[in-house]
Design a protein around this motif. Structure first.
Motif, PDB file in Angstrom:
ATOM      1  N   GLU A   1       0.915  -1.051   0.087  1.00 32.84           N
ATOM      2  CA  GLU A   1      -0.083   0.092  -0.085  1.00 32.84           C
ATOM      3  C   GLU A   1       0.950   1.293  -0.163  1.00 32.84           C
ATOM      4  O   GLU A   1       2.101   1.290   0.559  1.00 32.84           O
TER       5      GLU A   1
ATOM      6  N   GLU B   1      -2.937   4.646  -2.048  1.00 33.37           N
ATOM      7  CA  GLU B   1      -3.358   3.511  -2.876  1.00 33.37           C
ATOM      8  C   GLU B   1      -3.241   2.178  -2.153  1.00 33.37           C
ATOM      9  O   GLU B   1      -2.382   2.039  -1.319  1.00 33.37           O
TER      10      GLU B   1
ATOM     11  N   THR C   1      -1.984  -4.060  -3.609  1.00 36.38           N
ATOM     12  CA  THR C   1      -2.396  -4.966  -4.949  1.00 36.38           C
ATOM     13  C   THR C   1      -1.623  -6.365  -4.999  1.00 36.38           C
ATOM     14  O   THR C   1      -0.475  -6.403  -4.833  1.00 36.38           O
TER      15      THR C   1
ATOM     16  N   GLU D   1      -7.201  -6.349  -4.774  1.00 33.06           N
ATOM     17  CA  GLU D   1      -6.986  -5.036  -4.083  1.00 33.06           C
ATOM     18  C   GLU D   1      -7.341  -5.293  -2.851  1.00 33.06           C
ATOM     19  O   GLU D   1      -8.357  -5.464  -2.479  1.00 33.06           O
TER      20      GLU D   1
END
Lengths: 478, 132
Positions: free
Chosen positions: A362, A376, A379, A416
């Motif tokens: 992240e 963000e 992922t 995610e």
């Protein structure tokens, strides 16, 4: 006109034996006094070329080795060889890639594995979305200030790549070198009598006298200097009568030597011998790599990527050794490599499976003075693929300039924050490559994806492409 | 198919000198046929392999009347292009080199146009009674 032509043909046929004889006489012309002893020997065995001929060959070789080797090889997807990359890094540490930064590579053997350990210091650059988020009025000033905060170690990549080279895996000849060497020796064996004749023709008497026959008065000249070996000296550096003896010895030696060459070349051209190269090329491959990229928050998120690949190439040297009861021998090679098996080898079929994963940490960053924040999620993407590729046609007649087909299927998973995202998809590709000449090939491809938006055409599940590749540099015709 | 041939000759090698031959390790079969003749004995022919030419250096004493002939072959056994180096030299009793050494890089590949390279090497001592 017809009568004149017929007469010319008849005349040519009648005079052919005489012309052939003249040709033979021409071949027997003694080598010139300006040639060195070594060149004279090569002349006698029909190998010596003039400077002009050498220049021409050099020029053609340079042209042929520029650029990609063949058009069809460029689309070959099933063959991957790990070793040359290791080799290249060994020879040129730190400069094996075209990039901004410093790359260091270390190659080592770890038991049955060949390993490459790498450290890359990438030139740190501000995370692009971060820069784009800064209000335009202060962007340039903020960018300059933030770039000033970056350090050399703010974008570092650690790499570990492994390739299995044991138990029938890997193309490293090390595990078979002794056996293959013995096998080759056996395949190209020359009768002892011929070797004895070769040594007998290389007259001991003349060889013992060669040094004494050098013209002392010419030893001050560079081409006849005392430190030069006999083979480096032009025949003119010897007494004329001795030079003639030397010419005769070289001519007589060339006869059994040519016969030896013929026998060995016949062995080297045997289909079973030629198959050795393909058998080694067909060894199973298992390799993988893991890469961790550590980045400062200003540069981007930390990232871990891994790759694993397994490849099967059909009948291999390992299979042959098993069929030969654990030891490779020339007789076993010849009896096992039947015509049908050699034909199958020339298809160069390859099955492969691969897994590629990328985990991105992240990325959270808030710069209050610049009125910008990045958030963000973590992922993860996993790409599983498998495929098959093969050639059609005869390897002997067409080499790698043959049509080939490649099939590839894959599945991509994306997460995610551990939650499945809609991008998960299955894909399949079929491509057919048809070479038209040594410089051009046509590629026809069909692609299917379970999520149509990845095809670029929202209305269909299958897309097709047709392409043409053309090479500007012509390959050496084989 | 092109096979490269070379002929290398040292003649008038002083008595007490030593002939040295070594080939670097690589993906090729290294074999050699040798004929050794001295002033007092006829030629003896024997074979050499990687154990004598690669793992270690092959050496032979050269005396007056000695003629050593070696037919060396490098047969490539790997499909990718490989380069091997052949190094032959003659050293005199005091350790200095007699005339030029021979060093040559050979390149070829199994199944290619250049599957083998050959070198014919001779080291001959002085002629008996010739004063060399």
């Amino acid at each position: 006109v017809r009568n004149t032509t017929l007469a010319a043909v008849l005349l040519a046929l009648l005079t052919f034996p005489a012309a052939a004889g003249a040709q033979e006489d021409e071949e027997r012309t003694p080598c010139a006094a300006t040639l060195t002893v070594g060149e004279c020997f090569r002349y006698e065995i029909g190998e010596f070329a003039t400077d002009e001929e050498v220049e021409k060959v050099d020029e053609e070789t340079t042209k042929a080795t520029t650029g990609a080797q063949t058009a069809s090889e460029a689309v070959s997807t099933a063959v991957r060889d790990f070793l040359p990359r290791v080799g290249a890094a060994l020879i040129l540490p730190g400069v094996d890639e075209d990039r901004t930064g410093l790359a260091l590579r270390l190659n080592r053997y770890l038991g049955p594995l060949s390993a490459q350990i790498g450290l890359d210091l990438n030139k740190p650059a501000l995370y692009a979305p971060l820069v784009d988020s800064i209000p335009e009025s202060i962007r340039a000033a903020s960018k300059e200030r933030l770039e000033g905060d970056l350090e050399d170690q703010d974008d570092v990549t650690f790499t570990l790549a492994l390739n299995l080279e044991a138990w029938g895996f890997g193309r490293n000849l090390g595990q078979y070198r002794t056996e293959v060497s013995d096998l080759v020796t056996e395949l190209v064996e020359v009768p002892d009598s011929l070797t004895q004749r070769l040594f007998a023709e290389l007259s001991t008497t003349v060889l013992l006298r060669a040094d004494a026959a050098r013209l002392r008065e010419r030893q001050s000249e560079p081409e006849c200097a005392r430190n030069l070996r006999v083979d480096e000296l032009p025949l003119s550096c010897f007494r004329a009568t001795f030079a003639d003896s030397l010419r005769e010895v070289l001519r007589n030696t060339a006869i059994p030597y040519q016969e030896i060459a013929r026998i060995r070349t016949r062995g080297l051209r045997a289909p079973a011998f030629a198959a050795l190269a393909q058998l080694l090329n067909n060894q199973r491959q298992l390799n993988g790599s893991i890469k961790y990229r550590h980045r400062d928050d200003l540069v981007g998120a930390n990232e871990l990527t891994f790759n694993g690949r397994l490849e099967f190439g059909g009948y291999s040297l390992h299979s042959l050794r098993k069929d030969c009861g654990g030891t490779l021998t020339a007789s076993c090679l010849v009896s096992t490599m039947t015509e049908a098996r050699i034909r199958r080898l020339s298809e160069g079929g390859r099955w492969w499976l691969s897994a590629d994963g990328t985990w991105r940490d992240e990325h959270e960053l808030a710069l209050t003075t610049d009125s910008v924040a990045i958030q963000e999620p973590e992922t993860f993407e996993l790409k599983l693929q498998g495929g098959y590729g093969r050639y059609f046609g005869s390897l002997r007649e067409e080499g790698t300039r043959r049509p080939r087909i490649d099939v590839e299927v894959g599945y991509v998973l994306q997460r995610e924050d551990d939650v499945r995202v809609r991008n998960d998809r299955a894909t399949a590709t079929l491509s057919y490559t048809h070479p038209f000449s040594s410089t051009s090939a046509g590629v026809f491809g069909v692609r299917w994806a379970s999520e149509p938006e990845f095809l670029g055409d929202v209305d269909r599940n299958i897309s097709a492409t047709l392409g043409l590749t053309y090479k500007l540099v012509k390959d050496d015709e084989k | 198919m092109s096979v490269e041939h070379r002929l290398v000759i040292w003649s008038g090698v002083p008595s007490g000198s030593t002939f040295h031959l070594r080939v670097t390790r690589g993906d090729y079969a290294v074999t050699a046929s040798v004929s050794m003749q001295t002033a007092t004995s006829g030629p003896t022919i024997f074979e050499l392999g990687p154990a004598e030419l690669v793992d270690q250096e092959f050496t032979a004493p050269i005396e007056t009347g000695t003629v050593l002939k070696v037919e060396l072959r490098l047969t490539y056994i790997f499909p990718k292009e490989t380069t091997g180096t052949v190094n032959a030299r003659v050293t005199q009793a005091d350790g200095s080199e007699f005339q030029n050494a021979f060093t040559c890089d050979y390149t070829g590949a199994l199944g290619s146009d250049s599957p083998e390279d050959r070198v014919l090497i001779v080291a001959a001592g002085g002629e008996p009674g010739g004063g060399a």
